[in-house]
Design an enzyme around this catalytic site. Structure first.
Site, PDB file in Angstrom:
ATOM      1  CB  SER A  43       0.115 -47.712 -18.577  1.00 28.22           C
ATOM      2  OG  SER A  43       0.873 -47.018 -17.721  1.00 28.22           O
ATOM      3  CE1 TYR A 103      -3.568 -43.560 -18.267  1.00 32.13           C
ATOM      4  CE2 TYR A 103      -2.071 -44.660 -16.784  1.00 32.13           C
ATOM      5  CZ  TYR A 103      -2.301 -44.107 -18.104  1.00 32.13           C
ATOM      6  OH  TYR A 103      -1.232 -44.004 -19.029  1.00 32.13           O
TER       7      TYR A 103
HETATM    8  N1  LIG Z   1       3.483 -40.785 -21.631  1.00 34.57           N
HETATM    9  C1  LIG Z   1       3.541 -41.649 -20.410  1.00 34.57           C
HETATM   10  O1  LIG Z   1       4.103 -41.309 -19.614  1.00 34.57           O
HETATM   11  C2  LIG Z   1       2.512 -42.977 -20.865  1.00 34.57           C
HETATM   12  C3  LIG Z   1       2.925 -44.119 -19.896  1.00 34.57           C
HETATM   13  C4  LIG Z   1       2.255 -45.313 -20.057  1.00 34.57           C
HETATM   14  C5  LIG Z   1       1.304 -45.463 -21.039  1.00 34.57           C
HETATM   15  N2  LIG Z   1       1.066 -44.283 -21.718  1.00 34.57           N
HETATM   16  C6  LIG Z   1      -0.118 -44.457 -22.853  1.00 34.57           C
HETATM   17  O2  LIG Z   1       0.323 -44.363 -24.154  1.00 34.57           O
HETATM   18  C7  LIG Z   1      -0.834 -43.653 -24.837  1.00 34.57           C
HETATM   19  C8  LIG Z   1      -0.237 -42.582 -25.815  1.00 34.57           C
HETATM   20  O3  LIG Z   1      -0.195 -41.328 -24.601  1.00 34.57           O
HETATM   21  P1  LIG Z   1       1.150 -40.249 -25.118  1.00 34.57           P
HETATM   22  O4  LIG Z   1       1.680 -40.220 -23.687  1.00 34.57           O
HETATM   23  O5  LIG Z   1       1.825 -40.322 -26.311  1.00 34.57           O
HETATM   24  O6  LIG Z   1       0.112 -38.902 -24.916  1.00 34.57           O
HETATM   25  P2  LIG Z   1      -0.128 -37.626 -25.583  1.00 34.57           P
HETATM   26  O7  LIG Z   1       0.993 -36.997 -26.174  1.00 34.57           O
HETATM   27  O8  LIG Z   1      -1.149 -36.827 -24.857  1.00 34.57           O
HETATM   28  O9  LIG Z   1      -1.125 -38.094 -27.197  1.00 34.57           O
HETATM   29  C9  LIG Z   1      -2.244 -38.586 -26.932  1.00 34.57           C
HETATM   30  C10 LIG Z   1      -2.763 -38.882 -28.368  1.00 34.57           C
HETATM   31  O10 LIG Z   1      -4.041 -39.496 -28.226  1.00 34.57           O
HETATM   32  C11 LIG Z   1      -5.098 -38.789 -29.104  1.00 34.57           C
HETATM   33  N3  LIG Z   1      -6.358 -38.659 -28.218  1.00 34.57           N
HETATM   34  C12 LIG Z   1      -6.649 -38.110 -26.887  1.00 34.57           C
HETATM   35  N4  LIG Z   1      -7.976 -38.396 -26.884  1.00 34.57           N
HETATM   36  C13 LIG Z   1      -8.536 -38.928 -27.916  1.00 34.57           C
HETATM   37  C14 LIG Z   1     -10.111 -39.216 -28.349  1.00 34.57           C
HETATM   38  N5  LIG Z   1     -10.940 -39.147 -27.606  1.00 34.57           N
HETATM   39  N6  LIG Z   1     -10.004 -39.690 -29.573  1.00 34.57           N
HETATM   40  C15 LIG Z   1      -9.112 -39.987 -30.453  1.00 34.57           C
HETATM   41  N7  LIG Z   1      -7.673 -39.563 -30.122  1.00 34.57           N
HETATM   42  C16 LIG Z   1      -7.626 -39.077 -29.032  1.00 34.57           C
HETATM   43  C17 LIG Z   1      -4.180 -37.158 -29.105  1.00 34.57           C
HETATM   44  O11 LIG Z   1      -4.726 -36.404 -30.090  1.00 34.57           O
HETATM   45  P3  LIG Z   1      -6.257 -35.541 -30.147  1.00 34.57           P
HETATM   46  O12 LIG Z   1      -6.007 -34.497 -28.844  1.00 34.57           O
HETATM   47  O13 LIG Z   1      -5.834 -34.831 -31.426  1.00 34.57           O
HETATM   48  O14 LIG Z   1      -7.296 -36.221 -30.162  1.00 34.57           O
HETATM   49  C18 LIG Z   1      -3.072 -37.597 -29.276  1.00 34.57           C
HETATM   50  O15 LIG Z   1      -2.695 -37.741 -30.252  1.00 34.57           O
HETATM   51  C19 LIG Z   1      -1.911 -43.635 -24.091  1.00 34.57           C
HETATM   52  O16 LIG Z   1      -2.640 -44.722 -24.198  1.00 34.57           O
HETATM   53  C20 LIG Z   1      -1.390 -43.669 -22.795  1.00 34.57           C
HETATM   54  O17 LIG Z   1      -2.135 -43.924 -21.780  1.00 34.57           O
HETATM   55  C21 LIG Z   1       1.661 -43.098 -21.699  1.00 34.57           C
END
Ligand SMILES: NC(=O)c1ccc[n+]([C@@H]2O[C@H](COP(=O)([O-])OP(=O)(O)OC[C@H]3O[C@@H](n4cnc5c(N)ncnc54)[C@H](OP(=O)(O)O)[C@@H]3O)[C@@H](O)[C@H]2O)c1
Length: 255
Positions: free
Chosen positions: A137, A150
């Protein structure tokens, strides 16, 4: 057929990776905790793109879940792309918020990607091919209050990826630290104030993040991938400010 494994593929950026990779003809292994949601993605993508897809249900914060996925990866005859994407976010000062989710964050953002890379790399290096995308991130370059664990876990993931690249590039394996900015996914569902506070023009779409990442990887671009021109400017400015000063500026802004 090339094979990709995406963690956190049931929603958000991981779900977009699954979609984009299926379109490119990858067979898929999709991992997350929710079997029902993963199965829905598996059914949809295998029907639409005629690829083989399967779901691995696992909680990557648990030692048993991580080890099980790692062992299954090590047993695969080949794996062409590993996307370490699963993650979650919290807000609040460390001394005021429950500790258990912070410990889980270290397990999910730090231990899981490291363990899964270690499981996938021997076969990739042996084959002289393969790629790893660690979803980090832009927050990993920030040192402001309210998000310290984070930011620190994402900082680890970026520097881990930069280091790993130096170890395996010569063997034909590519590594990317994908550093998105604010992206519309489910990660902020429990934090509606984030959506209110951050202006709309700073938000991107997961499909754009994923396309930028895959294009940069295919082009043999730099290890760090920051999607979006505004995010790129922000990132370049941030990296010009000394690390100690970055935290102090953030504190001033919030007074
Ligand atoms: N969205 C943003 O603004 C943003 C910005 C920078 C970086 N990121 C990074 O992008 C990545 C994806 O995030 P996202 O924004 O797409 O979030 P999201 O929509 O909440 O999706 C998160 C995914 O991770 C899975 N997950 C969560 N806890 C888990 C666990 N304990 N074991 C296995 N799987 C798990 C969830 O599925 P289940 O709940 O079914 O396990 C879901 O598939 C993350 O690493 C986040 O830090 C996001």
């Amino acid at each position: 057929m090339p094979l990709a494994l995406v963690t956190g593929a049931s929603a958000g950026i991981g779900r977009s990776f699954a979609d984009a990779l299926a379109r490119r003809g990858y067979d898929l292994i999709l991992a997350a905790r929710s079997t029902a949601r993963l199965e829905a993605v598996v059914q949809e993508l295998s029907a639409r793109h005629h690829v083989r897809a399967e779901s691995w249900t696992a909680d990557l914060t648990s030692d048993a879940g991580r080890e099980q996925v790692a062992e299954r990866i090590a047993a695969l005859p080949h794996l062409d792309l590993l996307v370490n994407n699963a993650g979650f976010a919290t807000t609040g000062k460390l001394h005021k918020i429950p500790l258990a989710p912070q410990m889980d964050m270290l397990r999910l953002h730090v231990m899981a990607p490291m363990r899964l890379c270690a499981a996938a790399l021997p076969r990739m290096v042996e084959h002289g091919a393969g790629a790893i995308i660690n979803v980090s991130s832009i927050a990993g370059f920030l040192f402001g209050p309210g998000n310290v664990n984070y930011s620190a876990t994402k900082s680890y993931l970026t520097s881990f990826s930069l280091g790993l690249d130096t170890e395996v590039r010569g063997a034909g394996v590519r590594v990317q630290a994908l550093c998105p900015g604010f992206t519309h996914t489910e990660i902020h569902t429990e934090m509606p104030h984030v959506k209110r506070q951050i202006p709309g023009f700073l938000w991107g779409r997961p499909e754009h993040v994923v396309e930028t990442s895959l294009r940069q990887l295919a082009a043999g671009g730099p290890v760090i991938c920051v999607p979006g021109s505004l995010n790129k400017i922000l990132w370049r400015v941030l990296t010009m400010i000394p690390r100690g000063l970055r935290g102090r500026l953030a504190v001033r802004r919030r007074r």
